[in-house]
Design a protein around this motif. Structure first.
Motif: not given
Length: 334
Positions: A216-235
């Motif tokens: 709906d265009g209310i929010v953007c397709p970016a997570q401007l600042g989060t700890a995404g690297y703590l929620f996954e691994t390269p594998d």
């Protein structure tokens, strides 16, 4: 880097994907030193191994309040150097919040000269006269710099801008192009979008993305600042795969994926250790020790001093145990 005049057009195209808010690895007595090699490794891991397209530097997770101005400058310079060596197009975002407008200006000028793409100013942590005071703070910086600016509306400041106050800053300061709405109040973000529809908004409450707010265009397709690297691994890049489904508008598939992959349960298992200190449960914090302990469980380097610098408390054994169990349940560690 986007200049003030270019900021709004640039932001609408450049701010996409997962933006990693980097912790500060510490060493020495009481964490007085920074482990620069560990920090370089973290930057390369986020940009290279995980392929995340944005970095968020020297902000809450980095414990900016405990760092000197020189340390903050060098952390940003290293993030730019290492990040762009891996991906020349990585977007580098710098938080230049400080206890005085003059210190904030010094950091913002440095970010501009060092080659950061955008600077975010957290609502001032010192006494501020509401939205009028925040407006004056932003105007002071904008009048003396030429770089894209963003707002960072966090309750850890002690004051959260109303939608009308945020929209006024956007209307009156052309360099302001984006905002990280970190107060977890979706209704206010919706009103802010209504008042300033071209402002790039990231709402930290993840449920709004499942509700179709990106479509709906209310929010953007970016997570401007989060700890995404703590929620996954390269594998096992489950967080990136989930986010790709959200951006593609495949919301039912995204919700199924979050449930089946364990991401939803992980949020429950982790508890509130990242943002809540039990001795002060009514206060929103960025508990640096919790983020760094989580990183250590994943095998990332955090320096020889695993805690936060004063005045933050050391992470208790209960938190460490719960975080370990959460990662085992998610399957990111054995």
């Amino acid at each position: 880097m986007a200049t003030a005049v270019e900021a709004r057009e640039w932001a609408r195209g450049a701010l996409r994907g997962i933006g990693d808010s980097l912790y500060t690895p510490l060493g020495g007595a009481d964490g007085d030193d920074i482990d620069w090699d560990a920090y370089r490794t973290l930057v390369r891991y986020c940009v290279g191994d995980l392929g995340h397209p944005l970095l968020w530097c020297t902000s809450g997770i980095a414990e900016f309040w405990s760092l000197t101005l020189d340390e903050r400058k060098l952390l940003l310079e290293i993030a730019i150097e290492e990040g762009r060596a891996v991906n020349p197009d990585v977007v580098v975002q710098a938080c230049t919040a400080a206890m005085s407008a003059k210190d904030c200006l010094e950091l913002t000028r440095h970010a501009q000269e060092a080659g950061a793409d955008i600077v975010y100013i957290q609502t001032p942590m010192m006494e501020t006269h509401g939205g009028e005071g925040v407006m004056r703070f932003f105007r002071y910086i904008a009048d003396r710099t030429d770089i894209a600016l963003g707002m960072f509306n966090s309750p850890s400041s002690g004051y959260v801008l109303t939608p009308a106050e945020g929209a006024r800053i956007y209307d009156e300061i052309p360099a302001v192009c984006a905002t990280k709405e970190g107060a977890f109040r979706p209704a206010a973000s919706r009103m802010l979008h209504h008042l300033a529809p071209e402002l790039v908004v990231w709402e930290c409450d993840k449920t709004v993305y499942r509700a179709g707010w990106l479509r709906d265009g209310i929010v953007c397709p970016a997570q401007l600042g989060t700890a995404g690297y703590l929620f996954e691994t390269p594998d096992r890049p489950i967080y990136s795969e989930y986010w790709e489904l959200i951006v593609a508008g495949e919301l039912l598939d995204a919700m199924d994926y979050a449930r089946e992959s364990g991401l939803d349960q992980f949020d429950i298992d982790m508890g509130a250790w990242f943002t809540c200190y039990p001795g002060r449960p009514d206060y929103f914090t960025h508990w640096g020790g919790a983020f760094k302990f989580a990183a250590s469980v994943l095998g990332l380097p955090i320096g020889s001093y695993p805690h936060s610098r004063p005045p933050q408390a050391e992470l208790p054994a209960l938190a460490q145990n719960e975080i370990r169990v959460a990662y085992r349940n998610l399957g990111l560690v054995g």
